[in-house]
Design a protein around this motif. Structure first.
Motif, PDB file in Angstrom:
ATOM      1  N   ASP A   1      69.013  17.498  67.030  1.00 26.91           N
ATOM      2  CA  ASP A   1      70.008  17.339  67.998  1.00 26.91           C
ATOM      3  C   ASP A   1      70.615  15.631  67.797  1.00 26.91           C
ATOM      4  O   ASP A   1      69.584  14.911  67.349  1.00 26.91           O
TER       5      ASP A   1
ATOM      6  N   LEU B   1      71.194  12.380  69.236  1.00 23.11           N
ATOM      7  CA  LEU B   1      70.921  11.244  70.426  1.00 23.11           C
ATOM      8  C   LEU B   1      71.872  10.130  70.583  1.00 23.11           C
ATOM      9  O   LEU B   1      71.814   9.504  69.557  1.00 23.11           O
TER      10      LEU B   1
ATOM     11  N   ASP C   1      72.109  10.693  75.663  1.00 24.01           N
ATOM     12  CA  ASP C   1      72.799  11.764  75.744  1.00 24.01           C
ATOM     13  C   ASP C   1      72.710  12.754  74.307  1.00 24.01           C
ATOM     14  O   ASP C   1      72.526  12.098  73.402  1.00 24.01           O
ATOM     15  N   ARG C   2      72.392  14.163  74.871  1.00 22.09           N
ATOM     16  CA  ARG C   2      72.236  14.829  73.773  1.00 22.09           C
ATOM     17  C   ARG C   2      73.222  16.010  73.409  1.00 22.09           C
ATOM     18  O   ARG C   2      73.785  16.453  74.211  1.00 22.09           O
ATOM     19  N   THR C   3      73.359  15.997  71.939  1.00 18.52           N
ATOM     20  CA  THR C   3      74.397  16.877  71.265  1.00 18.52           C
ATOM     21  C   THR C   3      73.511  18.003  70.521  1.00 18.52           C
ATOM     22  O   THR C   3      72.955  17.435  69.588  1.00 18.52           O
ATOM     23  N   SER C   4      73.635  19.381  70.872  1.00 17.05           N
ATOM     24  CA  SER C   4      72.876  20.348  70.313  1.00 17.05           C
ATOM     25  C   SER C   4      73.106  20.558  68.851  1.00 17.05           C
ATOM     26  O   SER C   4      74.343  21.047  68.566  1.00 17.05           O
TER      27      SER C   4
ATOM     28  N   ASP D   1      67.141  13.744  66.391  1.00 17.32           N
ATOM     29  CA  ASP D   1      65.884  13.854  66.979  1.00 17.32           C
ATOM     30  C   ASP D   1      65.095  14.889  66.023  1.00 17.32           C
ATOM     31  O   ASP D   1      65.806  15.640  65.098  1.00 17.32           O
TER      32      ASP D   1
END
Length: 251
Positions: free
Chosen positions: A214, A216, A227-230, A210
């Motif tokens: 992040d 995605l 699903d999002r991983t920071s 993103d």
């Protein structure tokens, strides 16, 4: 006082645009880069003369808001992997663990850190960023061979002679190429290069990075939010780094 190396004793082969700052083995490249970033300016490359680590930091001056400028981490990851690949034995793999760990044939080799001014708002362009890189060059003599199979070093993985300064120079060139690619073609090619080295959790999953960095992930043909991983959470953990060892963790 930080101890610097006499330039007659050690020199880096860097492309134009870089200004080297050479520290003795007791130095800390990332910490020193953060301390001098405002005054030193873009292109300052801090390198520590250690036999056991490849350790460097580079000062950047991004022209976009902090929220998207942090994607510079992925340029640094790609440049590190390309520098390793240029010097490693053939048919060996350099991979990533999200977001900042460098793996060599599945073992933890090192990683990349990113720093920025604490008072910079997400919507403001930061005055500077600092990319820090650490790679384990040789095995610790106190560790029995095979005792920690997920802990690797350049020497232990077949690099006959670890020329740490040659890897620093190669990183610097690949970093320039990465930022040129971003400027000319947008961020997508940078993301593609990074994701190619990030193993998938499930076959067929779709992934992208993103604008805020992040990760995605969505399943094939899935409709709806991914699903999002920071990225920020990952950077704050720096899962590969051991502050007690002041180097990559033993795994």
């Amino acid at each position: 006082m930080m101890s610097r190396v006499n330039e007659a004793e050690r020199a880096l082969d860097l492309p134009p645009g870089y200004t080297p700052v050479l520290l003795r083995e007791s130095g800390d490249a990332f910490a020193h880069g953060l301390a001098i970033a405002m005054q030193a300016g873009a292109g300052t490359l801090v390198s520590v003369g250690r036999y056991d680590l490849v350790e460097l930091a580079v000062v950047l001056e991004p022209a976009e808001p902090l929220v998207s400028a942090r994607r510079a981490l992925f340029v640094g990851m790609n440049a590190t992997a390309d520098a390793i690949a240029a010097h490693c034995p053939p048919e060996r793999e350099v991979n990533f663990a999200w977001p900042d760990s460098i793996l060599f044939d599945g073992g933890l080799l090192g990683g990349v850190r990113l720093g920025w001014p604490e008072d910079c708002a997400e919507t403001d362009a930061p005055a500077w960023l600092v990319l820090g890189v650490m790679l384990r060059a040789v095995d610790l003599v106190s560790i029995e061979p095979g005792a920690m199979p997920r802990t690797v070093s350049l020497m232990g993985e077949g690099f006959e002679i670890v020329q740490t300064d040659a890897i620093v120079g190669s990183f610097a060139r690949h970093l320039m190429i990465g930022f040129d690619q971003w400027n000319e073609s947008g961020f997508d090619p940078v993301a593609c290069n990074y994701l190619t080295r990030l193993p998938k959790s499930k076959a067929g999953e779709r992934r992208r990075i993103d604008r805020n960095g992040d990760l995605l992930i969505s399943a094939p043909f899935e409709v709806g939010a991914a699903d999002r991983t920071s990225l920020l959470d990952g950077l704050s953990r720096a899962a590969w780094y051991d502050p007690g060892l002041r180097g990559p963790k033993l795994a």
